[in-house]
Every structure is written in structure tokens, then in C-alpha cells.
Design an enzyme around this catalytic site. Sequence first.
Site, PDB file in Angstrom:
ATOM      1  N   THR A 145       0.556  -1.221  -0.147  1.00  0.00           N
ATOM      2  CA  THR A 145      -0.021  -0.159   0.545  1.00  0.00           C
ATOM      3  C   THR A 145       0.444   1.072  -0.516  1.00  0.00           C
ATOM      4  OG1 THR A 145      -0.591  -0.555   2.381  1.00  0.00           O
ATOM      5  CG2 THR A 145      -2.231  -0.762   0.634  1.00  0.00           C
ATOM      6  N   ASP A 146       1.917   1.355   0.083  1.00  0.00           N
ATOM      7  CA  ASP A 146       2.402   2.321   0.747  1.00  0.00           C
ATOM      8  C   ASP A 146       2.425   2.869  -0.793  1.00  0.00           C
ATOM      9  OD1 ASP A 146       4.730   0.436  -0.530  1.00  0.00           O
ATOM     10  OD2 ASP A 146       6.484   0.763   0.746  1.00  0.00           O
ATOM     11  N   ALA A 205      14.461 -12.353   3.632  1.00  0.00           N
ATOM     12  CA  ALA A 205      13.302 -11.756   4.353  1.00  0.00           C
ATOM     13  C   ALA A 205      12.816 -12.138   4.623  1.00  0.00           C
ATOM     14  CB  ALA A 205      14.223 -13.008   6.640  1.00  0.00           C
ATOM     15  N   GLY A 206      12.418 -10.926   3.846  1.00  0.00           N
ATOM     16  CA  GLY A 206      11.244  -9.764   3.999  1.00  0.00           C
ATOM     17  C   GLY A 206      11.519  -8.875   5.321  1.00  0.00           C
ATOM     18  N   SER A 224      16.748  -6.071   5.310  1.00  0.00           N
ATOM     19  CA  SER A 224      18.508  -5.317   4.914  1.00  0.00           C
ATOM     20  C   SER A 224      18.888  -3.964   4.099  1.00  0.00           C
ATOM     21  CB  SER A 224      19.117  -6.518   5.750  1.00  0.00           C
ATOM     22  OG  SER A 224      18.800  -7.430   3.903  1.00  0.00           O
ATOM     23  N   SER A 225      18.369  -4.454   2.955  1.00  0.00           N
ATOM     24  CA  SER A 225      18.764  -3.222   2.428  1.00  0.00           C
ATOM     25  C   SER A 225      18.426  -1.770   2.742  1.00  0.00           C
ATOM     26  CB  SER A 225      17.806  -3.218   1.100  1.00  0.00           C
ATOM     27  OG  SER A 225      16.847  -3.186   0.944  1.00  0.00           O
ATOM     28  N   GLU A 274      17.872   2.964  -4.126  1.00  0.00           N
ATOM     29  CA  GLU A 274      17.396   1.228  -4.083  1.00  0.00           C
ATOM     30  C   GLU A 274      17.036   1.325  -5.485  1.00  0.00           C
ATOM     31  OE1 GLU A 274      15.961  -2.164  -1.455  1.00  0.00           O
ATOM     32  OE2 GLU A 274      16.525  -0.382  -0.822  1.00  0.00           O
ATOM     33  N   ASP A 315      10.108   0.701   4.333  1.00  0.00           N
ATOM     34  CA  ASP A 315      11.091  -0.152   4.932  1.00  0.00           C
ATOM     35  C   ASP A 315      11.811   1.010   5.730  1.00  0.00           C
ATOM     36  OD1 ASP A 315       9.683  -1.808   3.407  1.00  0.00           O
ATOM     37  OD2 ASP A 315      11.583  -2.004   2.247  1.00  0.00           O
ATOM     38  N   TYR A 352       8.293  -6.870  -7.873  1.00  0.00           N
ATOM     39  CA  TYR A 352       8.003  -6.267  -7.290  1.00  0.00           C
ATOM     40  C   TYR A 352       7.394  -5.323  -8.598  1.00  0.00           C
ATOM     41  CZ  TYR A 352       7.498  -2.727  -3.840  1.00  0.00           C
ATOM     42  OH  TYR A 352       7.726  -1.688  -3.111  1.00  0.00           O
TER      43      TYR A 352
HETATM   44  C1  GLA Z   1       9.274  -3.918  -0.075  1.00  0.00           C
HETATM   45  C2  GLA Z   1       9.510  -2.452  -0.169  1.00  0.00           C
HETATM   46  C3  GLA Z   1       8.444  -1.827   0.666  1.00  0.00           C
HETATM   47  C4  GLA Z   1       6.782  -2.141   0.333  1.00  0.00           C
HETATM   48  C5  GLA Z   1       7.043  -3.516   0.977  1.00  0.00           C
HETATM   49  C6  GLA Z   1       5.213  -4.041   0.483  1.00  0.00           C
HETATM   50  O1  GLA Z   1       9.551  -4.071   1.133  1.00  0.00           O
HETATM   51  O2  GLA Z   1      10.308  -1.939  -0.758  1.00  0.00           O
HETATM   52  O3  GLA Z   1       8.829  -0.214  -0.042  1.00  0.00           O
HETATM   53  O4  GLA Z   1       6.226  -1.876  -1.533  1.00  0.00           O
HETATM   54  O5  GLA Z   1       8.065  -4.545   0.334  1.00  0.00           O
HETATM   55  O6  GLA Z   1       4.579  -3.730   1.307  1.00  0.00           O
END
Ligand code: GLA
Length: 398
Positions: free
Chosen positions: A35-36, A122-123, A126-127, A181, A193, A242
Site C-alpha cells: 500500500t505504501d 527474509a523480507g 536489510s537493504s 534503491e 522500509d 515487485y
Molecule cells: C518492500 C518494499 C516496500 C513495500 C513492501 C510491501 O518491502 O521495499 O516499499 O512496498 O515491499 O508492502
Amino acid sequence: MGDQDLKAFFQSSFGAPPAHVVRAPGRLELLGNHTDYNAGLVMSLAVDKYVYIAATPRQDAIVELASTSFPGRDCFYIDHIARNPAAPWANYIKGVLLELKKSGVHFTGFNAAVHGTIPFGAGLSSSAALEMATTLIIRELFPFSLRENSLDAPPKRENGKLPPLTPAEKLRLARIGQAAESEFVGVKCGLLDQISSLFGKQGQVIQTDFLHLTVQHDPMPPGVAIVVADSAVKHDLAAGDYNEVRAQCENAARKLGVQFLRSVTPAQLEENKSKLAPREYQCAFHIVGENQRVIFGERALREGEVYQFGQYLFQSHASSRDYFKNSTPKLDALVEIAQKLKGCYGARLTGGGFGGATINLVQQDALEQFKRRLAEEYYARTKIRTEPWMARIVDGAQ
Ligand code: GLA
């Protein structure tokens, strides 16, 4: 390995102790998936896994980077910042340096050692933690203060410490990371993030409205443990999935005549379904639903209705699986298993998806049994070993 070990690693790599050490936490997305960048709503947490950077300035315009996770060094002139295929991890740092330069921040060279405790892929982003740690270490070494389109007078140290970042400064640093990024690494990510890594507050949920770029905090109710379960299938955001779903969302918004899907209600989406290609509709359906779930979820958490809140997590995961299609069979297995275990309020994939981990809200009393059973049943189904761990909600980068 903590601060002290990193200092020792720095000393052995560069022959002198570091002048400064900073750290930036990883994040968990609690509710509000993708959603961001649709200018929507997200609830997130900064958690106790970090990227640390120790560094010392140098005057010869050379940057030398060492990492505890990767062998070899990366060494370059600040006027020749380019990708080095032998050190892809350094791209996040280089991208940030380039963006800081574009914003007028002046720095000479430096030596830096990087250490991380955030599991890769792992989501937990870390980036972004590495990007935010980079902005902070540059601020320590060459103090600067970013305004909207210019630089302010540099901050002054008091008792050896720089003043804390203002919320406006944090947002600018978050944008630097996002630009790095998207320009240098090639992932068109949103700001979630970076914002989560900077705005974390111990024990609190970060609630961000990405249309107005406002951040609020609300406490996580007591007695609820946060458990992360890694599916042990790596995701690579740069792989294009993505960017692909993001493009679907943007196309859907354009066809619906709005700038962002944030402004679309569920009823409007249904009325205009015929304007969208099937995949655009599926993606939009997920985003519109996620924004609704965050609105209701915030209310439920404030009123301490954790059971109800957990239902939104399960619904979010089902929407990822069936509509957005950013889940995987392994993530689905983790959520299905969790849902049947005692004391589990809610579970869903966290972050970009296409691999990575799930976040689980678990009754504190049931924690140990939950972790054990989840690992056992996941192994029985997939023959993959995972070690679920409890995350603590911590303060943002400093
Ligand atoms: C990744 C992206 C974020 C966000 C999430 C999903 O972490 O870096 O900006 O879009 O996915 O909510």
C-alpha cells in the site's frame, strides 16, 4: 556479534579504532501490503535485528568498505562511484552516497566496516537498514542537515552527540534511501522500509499514512508476542516481480482516473471493474482491501481487540495469495499451520512477498509451543527446516 565485535573487526581491517558506530533496525510489515507506493496506509514495526556501520573519515577521496558477511573489500573514489559485481552488497551504500551528493551533502573519503544481524532475503529489509545506516554514518562523519531542496546549517555536537533527527529530516533521509534503491539498485520500492527503520519506537506500532506522509505510534497491546517464521525461500526484489505488481497498480489507478489507488473505495472499484484488465483488477482489489483492513485494524488494536486484529492479518494473507499473488506455497503453508495452532491470533506474509517470511501474533503464554509446532509441521510438510524467532519492537536508527 554486537558493537564491540564490530569495533574489533574494524580495528583489524583498518588498523585503528572507528570514530563512530551507528545502527539501523530491520522492519516487519504488520498490516498494509504494497500500500505504501499506492499512497495508502501501513502498520509496521522496527525490530531487534540491525545493520551496524563503524567508520572513520579519510582525506584522500577514497572509500574503503569491509563487511563481516562477505569476503574482500570494496574500494573506490568518491568521484567514481560504480557497481562492482564482486560486491553487490555495497550497491546500497553507493546508491545512498550518490543521492547524498546530488542533495549537496559534502563528504570526503572514509573507511567503513559493515555488520548485520538481519537475515538476508527474509523480507525484513536489510537493504533499507543498510541505506539508513549509511545516511547516519555520513551524518556522523560529515554532519549535515537536509531541508526540502537545500541544506541547513550543519548540526553541532553537544557532549559529543549530534542532536536527534527531526521527523522532517527522517523523511528526507528515507527518500534518499528510496531513490538509491530505485536509481542504483533498480527496485522501485516505496518508502515503508526506510521510514520504519528511522521511526521505530520501542513497544509501539508505527502507523504511516503515505498520502500525507504522516507517522503516528500506538502501543502494541501487552501479552502479544511477535514471531517471525522464515520460509527459507529467498526472495530477490530486484528480480522484477515487485516492479511488475507496482506497474499493475499504477495502470489500474490511471484507468480509474485517480493518481493513487488510495482514493478508490471498494464500491468504486466494483463499479469500474470493466475498465480494468483482469490482473489490474486483482492487484487493485488487494490494495483497496488492505487500506480498509488497516483502518479497521488500527481501531481494533487501540481497543485491545487482538483477536479481531489477527483476523485482518489472515484476511490480508488470503488476499495476497488469491489476488495480488505475491505469496508462495511455502508462505501459504506457514500461515495455514499457524492458523491451527493454539494461541495464534493472526499470521500473514510480511513485506514484498514472493518468498521471505511470515509474521505471527501469538499469545505470550503459548509462545514456546507455537514456535516448536510451527517448525515441526513446516518440516513435515516441506522438508525445510525453519527456526521461528520472537522479535522485539525497538527504537529506530541512531
Ligand atoms: C518492500 C518494499 C516496500 C513495500 C513492501 C510491501 O518491502 O521495499 O516499499 O512496498 O515491499 O508492502
